[in-house]
Design a protein around this motif. Sequence first.
Motif, PDB file in Angstrom:
ATOM      1  N   THR A   1       5.394   8.973  -8.303  1.00 13.61           N
ATOM      2  CA  THR A   1       4.725  10.030  -8.500  1.00 13.61           C
ATOM      3  C   THR A   1       5.522  11.313  -8.383  1.00 13.61           C
ATOM      4  O   THR A   1       6.563  11.172  -7.645  1.00 13.61           O
ATOM      5  CB  THR A   1       3.708  10.107  -7.562  1.00 13.61           C
ATOM      6  OG1 THR A   1       3.930  10.240  -6.118  1.00 13.61           O
ATOM      7  CG2 THR A   1       2.772   8.684  -7.842  1.00 13.61           C
TER       8      THR A   1
ATOM      9  N   TYR B   1       5.838  12.014  -4.410  1.00 10.82           N
ATOM     10  CA  TYR B   1       7.459  11.844  -4.278  1.00 10.82           C
ATOM     11  C   TYR B   1       8.671  12.307  -4.225  1.00 10.82           C
ATOM     12  O   TYR B   1       9.281  12.104  -3.516  1.00 10.82           O
ATOM     13  CB  TYR B   1       7.296   9.928  -4.697  1.00 10.82           C
ATOM     14  CG  TYR B   1       8.240   9.294  -3.607  1.00 10.82           C
ATOM     15  CD1 TYR B   1       8.489   8.792  -2.481  1.00 10.82           C
ATOM     16  CD2 TYR B   1       9.909   8.932  -4.671  1.00 10.82           C
ATOM     17  CE1 TYR B   1       9.808   8.138  -1.762  1.00 10.82           C
ATOM     18  CE2 TYR B   1      11.051   8.478  -4.508  1.00 10.82           C
ATOM     19  CZ  TYR B   1      10.754   7.830  -3.066  1.00 10.82           C
ATOM     20  OH  TYR B   1      12.425   7.529  -2.297  1.00 10.82           O
TER      21      TYR B   1
ATOM     22  N   LYS C   1       0.501  -1.044   0.386  1.00 12.73           N
ATOM     23  CA  LYS C   1      -0.187  -0.360  -0.292  1.00 12.73           C
ATOM     24  C   LYS C   1       1.037   1.320   0.015  1.00 12.73           C
ATOM     25  O   LYS C   1       0.723   2.503  -0.184  1.00 12.73           O
ATOM     26  CB  LYS C   1      -1.153   0.172   1.102  1.00 12.73           C
ATOM     27  CG  LYS C   1      -2.053  -1.071   0.952  1.00 12.73           C
ATOM     28  CD  LYS C   1      -2.806  -1.167   2.317  1.00 12.73           C
ATOM     29  CE  LYS C   1      -4.139  -1.864   1.782  1.00 12.73           C
ATOM     30  NZ  LYS C   1      -4.823  -1.928   3.419  1.00 12.73           N
ATOM     31  N   ALA C   2       2.255   1.300   0.476  1.00 16.62           N
ATOM     32  CA  ALA C   2       2.761   2.509   0.870  1.00 16.62           C
ATOM     33  C   ALA C   2       3.646   2.797  -0.656  1.00 16.62           C
ATOM     34  O   ALA C   2       3.630   3.995  -1.173  1.00 16.62           O
ATOM     35  CB  ALA C   2       4.033   2.283   2.655  1.00 16.62           C
TER      36      ALA C   2
ATOM     37  N   GLN D   1       2.446   1.657  -3.435  1.00 13.85           N
ATOM     38  CA  GLN D   1       1.233   2.018  -4.523  1.00 13.85           C
ATOM     39  C   GLN D   1       0.891   3.839  -4.289  1.00 13.85           C
ATOM     40  O   GLN D   1       0.624   4.569  -5.010  1.00 13.85           O
ATOM     41  CB  GLN D   1       0.158   1.001  -4.011  1.00 13.85           C
ATOM     42  CG  GLN D   1      -0.044  -0.010  -4.269  1.00 13.85           C
ATOM     43  CD  GLN D   1      -1.270  -1.313  -4.214  1.00 13.85           C
ATOM     44  OE1 GLN D   1      -1.938  -0.021  -3.945  1.00 13.85           O
ATOM     45  NE2 GLN D   1      -1.222  -2.265  -4.170  1.00 13.85           N
ATOM     46  N   SER D   2       1.252   4.079  -3.009  1.00 13.45           N
ATOM     47  CA  SER D   2       0.914   5.966  -3.246  1.00 13.45           C
ATOM     48  C   SER D   2       1.486   6.729  -3.156  1.00 13.45           C
ATOM     49  O   SER D   2       1.589   7.688  -3.706  1.00 13.45           O
ATOM     50  CB  SER D   2       0.760   5.730  -0.585  1.00 13.45           C
ATOM     51  OG  SER D   2       2.160   5.850  -0.905  1.00 13.45           O
TER      52      SER D   2
END
Length: 332
Positions: free
Chosen positions: A162, A165, A148-149, A151-152
């Motif tokens: 992203t 990030y 999940k981390a 994916q974020s």
Amino acid sequence: MSEAVKSLDNLESITTEFARFEHFVKVLLDAYVVIDAQGRVIKANQMLAQVTGQKLRQVLKAESLDSIITFSLDGKPLGFKELLEYDSPIRIDEVRGHLAGKPENETLNLILGIYPFVQQSTGQKLGFFLLLRDVTAETNLQDQYKDKAIQSITDPLTTLFTRAYFEEYLPSQVSRMETLPENERYHISVVMCDIDFFKKINDKYGHQAGDYVLKNVSRIMKQTFRKTDVCCRYGGEEFLVILPAASFENAAIAANKLRQAVQDEVMIFEEQHIPVTLSCGVATIQIGKETYSEAMARADAALYDSKHQGRNMVSLHDGAKIINTARTPTGS
């Protein structure tokens, strides 16, 4: 001395050794088993039966530990013979356990503790006490959080990092360099990239073709840059790369290598060849003299110049002027 008598003596010796801990192990919450030098199960608790999925009496009747459960560490077998080789107490993390009768892909994540039993008078190895902690559930939960981390901070289409990030990672790296003496600092360069005429690609071939191009360019970026470089999708058809410990010249070489690789890639979507090129702008952050945002603005100015000069090229901004290093005009 017959083998039967010798085996009986060894059993008595290891039982005597274990007797020193017998009251203590009654309160253990983890599974444990006592193994003799032949790999036979001498003692075990109910937790071991739960871990192995067998009844305790079945465990105690087993011919060997390996017939109940086998271990591996980093892909290498870790049987009772290997465990018997340890001369002193040791803890081993990240051990895989495979239960007898279970499919190969069903494994347990274990932490092992080993306490060897050695006959004091002769130095002979009698066996060992093995503690097993099953951390499969905890590991799986950690993996879920980790996924999940990831994916974020990962763009779902390109699988690159992203923009969020990027904007978190780059300032932290610059701040860290600013705290170091000048002779211990390393260069941090940034490359800003843009797919040439991307709107025309979408208009002519469709948005699915545009997504196909974005994925392919992202794949080429991952293959071209080092594992230590941080490749991000900044937005739309624009990409950013952070190159730690890369000088101005080396960053330019890497950017041009990417540009050439994209130009050489044959992209075919639904039997249609889509020519794709890339324009790049490069800047190296002047640590202590400018902010990362100012360096980004220089890279952006260099990218704009690449597009203005004909696209499919790399331009550099050295802080005073823009330098064009590679140019292959594609028209307008």
